[in-house]
Design a protein around this motif. Structure first.
Motif, PDB file in Angstrom:
ATOM      1  N   PRO A 158     -37.385 -45.525 -13.911  1.00  0.00           N
ATOM      2  CA  PRO A 158     -37.139 -46.315 -12.713  1.00  0.00           C
ATOM      3  C   PRO A 158     -36.282 -45.668 -11.866  1.00  0.00           C
ATOM      4  O   PRO A 158     -36.078 -46.134 -10.584  1.00  0.00           O
ATOM      5  CB  PRO A 158     -36.440 -47.450 -13.418  1.00  0.00           C
ATOM      6  N   GLU A 159     -35.427 -44.600 -12.322  1.00  0.00           N
ATOM      7  CA  GLU A 159     -34.643 -43.821 -11.193  1.00  0.00           C
ATOM      8  C   GLU A 159     -35.382 -43.372 -10.318  1.00  0.00           C
ATOM      9  O   GLU A 159     -34.628 -42.741  -9.104  1.00  0.00           O
ATOM     10  CB  GLU A 159     -33.709 -42.925 -12.111  1.00  0.00           C
ATOM     11  N   SER A 160     -36.833 -42.950 -10.269  1.00  0.00           N
ATOM     12  CA  SER A 160     -37.517 -42.518  -9.216  1.00  0.00           C
ATOM     13  C   SER A 160     -37.941 -43.336  -8.279  1.00  0.00           C
ATOM     14  O   SER A 160     -38.624 -42.813  -7.261  1.00  0.00           O
ATOM     15  CB  SER A 160     -38.801 -41.770  -9.978  1.00  0.00           C
ATOM     16  N   ILE A 161     -37.660 -44.710  -8.351  1.00  0.00           N
ATOM     17  CA  ILE A 161     -37.873 -45.716  -7.191  1.00  0.00           C
ATOM     18  C   ILE A 161     -36.945 -45.752  -6.300  1.00  0.00           C
ATOM     19  O   ILE A 161     -35.768 -45.931  -6.592  1.00  0.00           O
ATOM     20  CB  ILE A 161     -38.268 -47.140  -8.177  1.00  0.00           C
ATOM     21  N   ALA A 162     -37.451 -45.741  -5.125  1.00  0.00           N
ATOM     22  CA  ALA A 162     -36.736 -46.106  -3.783  1.00  0.00           C
ATOM     23  C   ALA A 162     -36.401 -47.494  -3.617  1.00  0.00           C
ATOM     24  O   ALA A 162     -35.618 -48.316  -3.008  1.00  0.00           O
ATOM     25  CB  ALA A 162     -36.895 -45.018  -2.614  1.00  0.00           C
ATOM     26  N   LYS A 163     -37.746 -48.171  -3.682  1.00  0.00           N
ATOM     27  CA  LYS A 163     -37.974 -49.570  -3.411  1.00  0.00           C
ATOM     28  C   LYS A 163     -39.284 -50.195  -4.099  1.00  0.00           C
ATOM     29  O   LYS A 163     -40.151 -49.238  -4.154  1.00  0.00           O
ATOM     30  CB  LYS A 163     -38.155 -49.608  -1.684  1.00  0.00           C
ATOM     31  N   ILE A 164     -39.268 -51.544  -4.400  1.00  0.00           N
ATOM     32  CA  ILE A 164     -40.353 -52.077  -4.670  1.00  0.00           C
ATOM     33  C   ILE A 164     -40.771 -53.423  -3.666  1.00  0.00           C
ATOM     34  O   ILE A 164     -39.543 -54.146  -3.509  1.00  0.00           O
ATOM     35  CB  ILE A 164     -40.350 -52.434  -6.226  1.00  0.00           C
ATOM     36  N   GLU A 165     -41.701 -53.392  -3.161  1.00  0.00           N
ATOM     37  CA  GLU A 165     -42.184 -54.771  -2.427  1.00  0.00           C
ATOM     38  C   GLU A 165     -43.348 -55.392  -3.035  1.00  0.00           C
ATOM     39  O   GLU A 165     -44.277 -54.817  -3.563  1.00  0.00           O
ATOM     40  CB  GLU A 165     -42.552 -54.200  -1.267  1.00  0.00           C
ATOM     41  N   VAL A 166     -43.164 -56.738  -3.213  1.00  0.00           N
ATOM     42  CA  VAL A 166     -44.136 -57.849  -3.533  1.00  0.00           C
ATOM     43  C   VAL A 166     -44.640 -58.619  -2.390  1.00  0.00           C
ATOM     44  O   VAL A 166     -43.851 -59.164  -1.572  1.00  0.00           O
ATOM     45  CB  VAL A 166     -43.492 -58.586  -4.713  1.00  0.00           C
ATOM     46  N   PHE A 167     -45.928 -58.592  -2.210  1.00  0.00           N
ATOM     47  CA  PHE A 167     -46.626 -59.216  -1.205  1.00  0.00           C
ATOM     48  C   PHE A 167     -47.694 -60.313  -1.522  1.00  0.00           C
ATOM     49  O   PHE A 167     -48.282 -60.161  -2.833  1.00  0.00           O
ATOM     50  CB  PHE A 167     -47.439 -58.432  -0.242  1.00  0.00           C
ATOM     51  N   ALA A 168     -48.089 -61.371  -0.966  1.00  0.00           N
ATOM     52  CA  ALA A 168     -49.010 -62.344  -1.359  1.00  0.00           C
ATOM     53  C   ALA A 168     -50.345 -61.961  -1.680  1.00  0.00           C
ATOM     54  O   ALA A 168     -50.598 -60.526  -1.162  1.00  0.00           O
ATOM     55  CB  ALA A 168     -48.849 -63.470  -0.206  1.00  0.00           C
ATOM     56  N   GLU A 169     -51.059 -62.717  -2.185  1.00  0.00           N
ATOM     57  CA  GLU A 169     -52.616 -62.045  -2.433  1.00  0.00           C
ATOM     58  C   GLU A 169     -53.326 -61.930  -1.339  1.00  0.00           C
ATOM     59  O   GLU A 169     -54.258 -60.953  -1.389  1.00  0.00           O
ATOM     60  CB  GLU A 169     -53.264 -63.390  -3.207  1.00  0.00           C
ATOM     61  N   GLU A 170     -53.040 -62.236  -0.256  1.00  0.00           N
ATOM     62  CA  GLU A 170     -53.961 -62.205   0.956  1.00  0.00           C
ATOM     63  C   GLU A 170     -53.757 -60.564   1.446  1.00  0.00           C
ATOM     64  O   GLU A 170     -54.966 -60.073   2.205  1.00  0.00           O
ATOM     65  CB  GLU A 170     -53.454 -63.017   2.289  1.00  0.00           C
ATOM     66  N   VAL A 171     -52.690 -59.892   1.275  1.00  0.00           N
ATOM     67  CA  VAL A 171     -52.428 -58.583   1.448  1.00  0.00           C
ATOM     68  C   VAL A 171     -53.456 -57.585   0.752  1.00  0.00           C
ATOM     69  O   VAL A 171     -53.781 -56.548   1.131  1.00  0.00           O
ATOM     70  CB  VAL A 171     -50.916 -58.090   1.289  1.00  0.00           C
ATOM     71  N   ALA A 172     -53.741 -58.009  -0.702  1.00  0.00           N
ATOM     72  CA  ALA A 172     -54.772 -57.340  -1.266  1.00  0.00           C
ATOM     73  C   ALA A 172     -56.262 -56.976  -0.318  1.00  0.00           C
ATOM     74  O   ALA A 172     -56.564 -55.982  -0.726  1.00  0.00           O
ATOM     75  CB  ALA A 172     -55.161 -57.841  -2.600  1.00  0.00           C
ATOM     76  N   GLN A 173     -56.416 -57.737   0.328  1.00  0.00           N
ATOM     77  CA  GLN A 173     -57.833 -57.772   0.953  1.00  0.00           C
ATOM     78  C   GLN A 173     -57.848 -56.502   1.909  1.00  0.00           C
ATOM     79  O   GLN A 173     -58.848 -55.692   2.019  1.00  0.00           O
ATOM     80  CB  GLN A 173     -58.129 -58.739   1.991  1.00  0.00           C
ATOM     81  N   ARG A 174     -56.473 -56.112   2.519  1.00  0.00           N
ATOM     82  CA  ARG A 174     -56.622 -54.730   3.317  1.00  0.00           C
ATOM     83  C   ARG A 174     -56.680 -53.325   2.452  1.00  0.00           C
ATOM     84  O   ARG A 174     -56.911 -52.546   2.964  1.00  0.00           O
ATOM     85  CB  ARG A 174     -54.974 -54.818   3.821  1.00  0.00           C
ATOM     86  N   PHE A 175     -56.902 -53.646   1.202  1.00  0.00           N
ATOM     87  CA  PHE A 175     -56.941 -52.420   0.216  1.00  0.00           C
ATOM     88  C   PHE A 175     -58.217 -52.613  -0.506  1.00  0.00           C
ATOM     89  O   PHE A 175     -58.300 -51.790  -1.448  1.00  0.00           O
ATOM     90  CB  PHE A 175     -55.695 -52.367  -0.779  1.00  0.00           C
ATOM     91  N   GLY A 176     -59.007 -53.554  -0.097  1.00  0.00           N
ATOM     92  CA  GLY A 176     -60.485 -53.531  -0.813  1.00  0.00           C
ATOM     93  C   GLY A 176     -60.535 -54.427  -1.820  1.00  0.00           C
ATOM     94  O   GLY A 176     -61.440 -54.334  -2.656  1.00  0.00           O
ATOM     95  N   TYR A 177     -59.457 -55.048  -2.250  1.00  0.00           N
ATOM     96  CA  TYR A 177     -59.406 -55.941  -3.318  1.00  0.00           C
ATOM     97  C   TYR A 177     -59.812 -57.425  -3.157  1.00  0.00           C
ATOM     98  O   TYR A 177     -59.494 -57.870  -1.828  1.00  0.00           O
ATOM     99  CB  TYR A 177     -57.963 -56.025  -4.246  1.00  0.00           C
ATOM    100  N   ASP A 178     -60.010 -58.460  -4.178  1.00  0.00           N
ATOM    101  CA  ASP A 178     -60.350 -59.587  -3.743  1.00  0.00           C
ATOM    102  C   ASP A 178     -58.874 -60.288  -3.664  1.00  0.00           C
ATOM    103  O   ASP A 178     -57.759 -59.908  -4.419  1.00  0.00           O
ATOM    104  CB  ASP A 178     -60.875 -60.314  -4.940  1.00  0.00           C
ATOM    105  N   PRO A 179     -58.596 -61.405  -3.058  1.00  0.00           N
ATOM    106  CA  PRO A 179     -57.290 -62.085  -2.720  1.00  0.00           C
ATOM    107  C   PRO A 179     -56.896 -63.056  -3.771  1.00  0.00           C
ATOM    108  O   PRO A 179     -56.702 -64.228  -3.633  1.00  0.00           O
ATOM    109  CB  PRO A 179     -57.481 -62.941  -1.510  1.00  0.00           C
ATOM    110  N   ASP A 180     -56.982 -62.537  -4.921  1.00  0.00           N
ATOM    111  CA  ASP A 180     -56.524 -63.341  -6.198  1.00  0.00           C
ATOM    112  C   ASP A 180     -55.501 -62.525  -7.037  1.00  0.00           C
ATOM    113  O   ASP A 180     -55.085 -62.854  -8.209  1.00  0.00           O
ATOM    114  CB  ASP A 180     -57.767 -63.560  -7.155  1.00  0.00           C
ATOM    115  N   GLN A 181     -54.862 -61.530  -6.408  1.00  0.00           N
ATOM    116  CA  GLN A 181     -53.827 -60.849  -7.205  1.00  0.00           C
ATOM    117  C   GLN A 181     -52.585 -60.339  -6.202  1.00  0.00           C
ATOM    118  O   GLN A 181     -53.056 -59.959  -5.055  1.00  0.00           O
ATOM    119  CB  GLN A 181     -54.332 -59.401  -7.888  1.00  0.00           C
TER     120      GLN A 181
END
Length: 915
Positions: free
Chosen positions: A123-146
């Motif tokens: 975890p010391e290698s992480i600068a930041k973690i962001e969590v976004f709603a399911e709709e954002v998954a569509q921008r990366f080719g995924y279904d909007p259920d995750q």
């Protein structure tokens, strides 16, 4: 040229005025160039954001939750996998019972082939973690259920980590130990990682929890010592990961290889073979080899990502025959190859912004071969899948620009189709609206329609019989030992999903606090129930799945998957996240948003002066770097490593590779005759503003307009704010503390750095209310209300459930508290004489992790204690157990708390050393 001038001056400004708010830097820069705000939106303009670090996502929807490196240190985790588990209240889906499993993962804003690529990173290698709603998954080719989890890694990191864990229940009976070694190096745009993990868990029997099981075998009074509650398991896994960014081509490549073996042995009682009395064993072994690759590059103006993931898994299960004539064998051979190509671009510009388009193409191949010695024929299923889709994000309005009176709004549309070799053509589409009426409030509404085929495991898993399983018979109210069958069902059909999802995200006025509210409505036809439970409702719905003798005694249950005609559910969930600083003077200036914003690298700062001071503008140093930058031939990419972080972040893409268009724009401006003049213009403006008293008449006209109040006079409060933000960067007055708290300092990159006696805390709380959960078996048929106890799925369904994660880290000491609440629930009986309902009480459990970094506490900068951490684990602190009773208040043996949770309070120690 105006926009180029704005870009150049803005980039220069951010390099030194690191304590200035992003919007104020942009305002000062455009004032210096005597241009209006409308020029900032001109095509080709580079907009500087001091809050954003390389790898963060740029999307319309605000993050559901964010964690910087200091927040992550408060989790006390040993790997990214631990951190993901800790933030689960934020990453869980909001589509009610639908859920797509775990979240979608990105590394530095880029798709990866599999979580195997990064899950063992420290975890010391992480600068930041962001969590976004399911709709954002569509921008990366995924279904909007995750939901989408974006993990931003540090640019430079290297460590070898050794860890050992020893854990056991407070009641004893068994133990678990785990040893892990991890090496990770991140440097020069490359990542190299090796990980080896070994885990061993001993056997826990029913006798060790006080059970007695009368035996029908002559001479044997009790079979409890030969019946397992926790199986004896052993597993080992080795992983190698490599990733590389290629500066010249602007591309990146990542590779992963993982091999594992898992062995498990369980006991199901005794058998009498006539010549001997022997335990009935279930032995399983699973060997898995996984290979993954991801390649990213630009193709014209489009960003392309190609991922491939291949998994080969061999599973063997041996089940002793009751007769002692050997054992039955169930074998499963799974071969899976998943390929995905995603193309993202911005083909059209509208008044409110650019339309983003994502095209995705996929080819999957899966094969499952299963065999069972109790079956005359072997089974095999092969599925070939082609799929494709398009997702559009269309800006409708943007605050301060086109249609800005309504705020910021965008329309999300997607459509796709797939062709399966065993199910034919299936389709899906979604439509959603994203609206922010004010800056810190966001609403989303999404309509989802999708056809989905059952997985090949549900169709073709081999049959496995488990003998002597304790079962409560709802028809008679008795506890019995029955045979339970699991496996696949080749007769399942395709499911049709029709959902609504409504959400609201509000950044509350309290610093670091955010509220997320989601409402989900799910409707489905021909639903696959992968793991049905044995209940009175299940027997009523599927009487052929339950075997009884002539006297009505329960003998066997078939729990292989079934198809339900229709399901309907509604859920409402609330998520509250808080994080911030506690105590201390914050002298080192670790900012809330993480990353390293403490000043430009490569000696841009002048006059140093210590941690509490900000670097100042060094014209001579800038002149040297400008000369180096401009001396690079136009055909080559200049060395950006010595540029200030804020400037460099705006010249690279999401992979950290130089963006040729932006680099060329900066070259044209800085290397022209006007380039040096821009720097002088900014320096002169800043000198006039920061003079004592400020030389107001020397400030640019448009800056004066910004400083004037309604009466036309200079607003002294506004002038003071500008001076606080713009003048502290000279190192004379110490770090500014404006309304946003300290913004400078690089200590946030070190989770174990002292911070003037202060620390960090975080709290994530999620509460879910099940409003409806109904099943219909046939058109016009009876409705099974699962919330009222007529359950067909697995276990009783509570109306209320809550997850809590909270923690703090201060001066080397840390603590993390995890809480879980399950509300009351009921399972209805059959209504026949002797039958009984079962009532499940609510359950509250808390887990505590205390940890200490000894090197930090004892201030050891070298030696063995440096990077040495000790952690103590107490799971289920209060030994909470769920109580289940029948109508008479008695606890059925099958629901004895010692069976439901044979572990109870759980203690452990974890030793971790980083080299």
């Amino acid at each position: 040229m105006k926009s180029l001038r704005i870009a150049a001056v803005s980039l220069v400004a951010i390099g030194w005025a690191t304590s200035v708010q992003a919007q104020d830097v942009a305002q000062a820069a455009d004032a210096a160039s005597e241009t209006g705000e409308e020029d900032l939106a001109a095509p080709g303009t580079i907009i500087v954001s001091g809050e954003r670090i390389r790898g963060q996502l740029i999307v319309d929807q605000p993050a559901v939750a964010e964690y910087d490196s200091e927040d992550i240190s408060a989790f006390g985790g040993s790997s990214i996998a631990d951190i993901i588990a800790a933030i689960e209240p934020s990453t869980g889906g909001a589509r009610g019972s639908r859920g797509g499993g775990g979240p979608v993962f990105l590394i530095n804003g880029i798709r990866v082939s599999s979580p195997r690529e990064f899950r063992s990173y420290p975890p010391e290698s992480i600068a930041k973690i962001e969590v976004f709603a399911e709709e954002v998954a569509q921008r990366f080719g995924y279904d909007p259920d995750q939901r989408v989890v974006n993990i931003v890694l540090k640019n430079d990191y290297s460590a070898l980590t050794l860890e050992g864990e020893l854990e056991a229940p407070a009641r004893g009976g068994y133990r678990r130990n785990e040893e892990e070694a991890t090496y990770l190096r991140i440097a020069d745009g490359a990542r190299l990682n090796f990980n080896l993990d070994v885990e061993d868990t001993s056997l826990l029997t029913e006798a060790e929890r006080g059970f007695t099981v009368p035996s029908s075998i002559p001479g044997v009074a009790d079979e409890a010592p030969f019946r397992s509650l926790v199986s004896d398991t052993w597993q080992v896994e080795g992983t190698a990961n490599y990733a590389r960014a290629f500066i010249d081509s602007g591309s990146s490549l990542s590779l992963n290889a993982t091999a594992s073996r898992a062995e498990r042995t369980g006991l199901s009682g005794l058998r009498d073979t006539g010549s001997a009395i022997e335990p009935i064993e279930r032995r399983s072994r699973t060997d898995t080899l996984s290979l993954g690759a991801a390649y990213n590059r630009s193709i014209g103006s489009w960003k392309a990502t190609f991922t491939s993931d291949a998994v080969l898994a061999n599973g063997d299960t041996e089940i002793d025959r009751r007769t002692g004539s050997g054992f039955d064998t169930a074998e499963a051979r799974t071969r899976t190859v998943v390929n995905k190509a995603t193309f993202t671009g911005y083909p059209v510009e509208l008044p409110a912004g650019e339309v983003s388009a994502t095209l995705d193409l996929g080819f999957d191949w899966k094969r499952l071969e299963s065999s069972d010695t109790r079956s005359a024929t072997d089974a095999s299923i092969t599925r070939r899948r082609f799929d494709g889709g398009i997702s559009l994000n269309i800006p409708i309005a943007r605050r301060g620009e086109a249609w800005g009176a309504i705020g910021t709004a965008s329309l999300n549309l997607s459509a796709g189709a797939e062709d399966l070799s065993d199910f034919g053509s299936l389709a899906n589409w979604t439509a959603g609206l994203n609206w922010s009426p004010v800056e810190k409030l966001n609403f989303q509404v999404t309509r989802i329609w999708r056809e989905a085929a059952p997985g090949i495991s549900a169709l073709g898993n081999p049959r496995i019989d488990e003998f002597n399983v304790p079962v409560f018979d709802f028809a008679t109210g008795q506890d019995v030992l029955a045979t339970v069958t699991a496996g696949g069902n080749p007769n399942l059909g395709a499911e049709t999903q029709s959902d609504w999802k409504l959400g609201a995200n509000w950044e509350l006025p309290i610093d670091g606090m955010r509220l997320q509210v989601d409402y989900g409505i799910n409707r489905s036809r021909d639903v696959t129930l992968s793991s049905p439970a044995f209940t009175a409702a299940f027997e009523q719905a599927f009487p052929e799945r339950v075997t009884r003798d002539a006297g009505g005694e329960l003998l066997a249950i078939d729990r292989r998957p079934v198809t339900l005609y229709e399901t309907r559910s509604r859920t409402l969930s609330f998520g509250l996240s808080m994080r911030g600083r506690i105590g201390g003077s914050d002298e080192s200036g670790g900012g809330r948003s993480g990353g390293s914003r403490g000043g430009p690298p490569g000696g841009f700062g002048g006059g140093g002066g210590g941690e509490s001071q900000q670097p100042r503008f060094d014209p001579e140093r800038f002149a040297q770097l400008r000369e180096q930058f401009c001396a690079t031939p136009a055909s080559d990419t200049p060395d950006l490593s010595q540029l200030p972080e804020g400037m460099r972040a705006r010249l690279v893409d999401a992979d950290g590779n130089p963006d040729p268009v932006r680099v060329e724009m900066l070259r044209q401006r800085l290397c022209s005759a006007d380039g040096e003049a821009d720097v002088g213009r900014f320096a002169a403006m800043r000198e006039a503003l920061c003079a004592e008293p400020p030389r107001i008449d020397e400030l640019p006209l448009q800056m004066l307009e910004r400083l004037r109040g309604e009466d036309g006079e200079i607003d002294q409060e506004r002038l003071g704010q500008f001076r606080t933000r713009m003048c502290a960067a000279d190192g004379a007055g110490g770090p500014p503390r404006g309304e946003g708290g300290q913004r400078g300092g690089g200590a946030g990159m070190n989770p174990f750095a002292r911070r003037g006696g202060g620390g960090r805390y975080f709290v994530n709380l999620n509460h879910t209310i099940a409003l409806q959960n109904e099943v219909t078996l046939a058109e016009g048929g009876p409705v099974f209300d699962q919330l009222d106890g007529y359950v067909l799925g697995s276990g009783a369904i509570p109306r209320h459930s809550t997850r809590l994660e909270g923690g703090m880290f201060m001066n080397g000491y840390g603590a993390r508290l995890s809480g879980n609440y399950l509300g009351e629930a009921v399972l209805r009986g059959s209504g026949l004489p002797g039958s009984s309902d079962l009532f499940f009480g609510d359950l509250v459990t808390f887990d505590l992790r205390l940890f200490a970094d000894l090197g930090e506490i004892l201030q050891r900068e070298e030696g063995f204690l440096k990077g040495f951490r000790v952690a103590f684990v107490v799971d289920n602190i209060f030994d909470g157990q769920r109580r289940v009773v029948d109508a008479n208040g008695d606890v059925p043996d099958a629901y004895d708390p010692r069976r439901i949770d044979p572990v109870g309070r759980y203690l452990g120690i974890d030793l971790r050393k980083m080299f």
